[in-house]
Design an enzyme around this catalytic site. Sequence first.
Site, short mmCIF file in Angstrom:
data_model
loop_
_atom_site.label_atom_id
_atom_site.label_comp_id
_atom_site.label_asym_id
_atom_site.label_seq_id
_atom_site.Cartn_x
_atom_site.Cartn_y
_atom_site.Cartn_z
CG HIS A 61 44.87 35.78 42.02
ND1 HIS A 61 43.83 36.65 42.20
CD2 HIS A 61 44.46 34.59 42.55
CE1 HIS A 61 42.84 36.03 42.81
NE2 HIS A 61 43.18 34.78 43.03
CE LYS B 297 42.75 34.47 38.89
NZ LYS B 297 42.26 33.10 38.69
#
Length: 206
Positions: free
Chosen positions: A114, A118
């Site tokens: 990600h 995040k």
Amino acid sequence: MKKIALIGAGGKMGQEITKLISESPQEIKITDLAKGVDVVIEFSSPKGFEKTLKWCVKNKTAFVSEHERQLQRAAKIIPVFWASNFSLGIALVTEMMKQFSELEDFDFQIEEFHHKHKKDKPSGTAKTLQKELHKIVQKKLPEPLSIRGGEIFGIHKIWAMSSSENILIEHSALNRSVFAKGALRASLWLIKQAPGYYSMRDLLSN
Ligand SMILES: NC(=O)c1ccc[n+]([C@@H]2O[C@H](COP(=O)([O-])OP(=O)(O)OC[C@H]3O[C@@H](n4cnc5c(N)ncnc54)[C@H](OP(=O)(O)O)[C@@H]3O)[C@@H](O)[C@H]2O)c1
């Protein structure tokens, strides 16, 4: 006219949903909790989730969220929709993993990638996939591996590895609108449902 309240509207997902609603040919309006709503979509934080869930139960309002805690209890009173991932692709990946029940003497590993902003690790999707995989293969699994960098929207890989062959199921989200579309579709569907706990499986089988 359907009235939707969006918690976390200023965030990355919130902005994506707002854009989608503004472009939608359907009669949908974003409003705030004080003005009466048909459904609430939450993409904020665990604290935002708790506060919003309480509000929805008190005001008997349908609730769509990517957080899971206490939803089962709330589902006795209001319709709730939960998905750690609102994309159609991840729903299909979950179905595909069921084939792994036929594998013997394989090792399994989930990996997720990600963007660097995040906050949680492993991703909610990786945790859900891990839970499903455990049910399917019925053996102890190593923790999912998390890689953070750049602006990756979300990549999830499920490896099955033996001494003679490897199988890899991979899903990449190419934009954030894939999640926004799923969440909006879920919310419009949820408005029509009786109190209960719903997930992508229910949405797709309807
Ligand atoms: N299920 C899925 O398909 C899916 C897909 C993508 C992301 N997610 C999840 O969705 C969540 C949001 O992701 P994001 O990328 O949009 O994050 P983000 O850009 O950090 O946005 C979060 C937003 O929520 C607001 N917020 C935080 N705490 C709040 C509270 N207590 N009450 C009200 N608002 C609050 C933030 O406001 P401030 O900035 O003012 O704090 C911000 O506007 C994360 O948990 C992420 O993992 C799920």
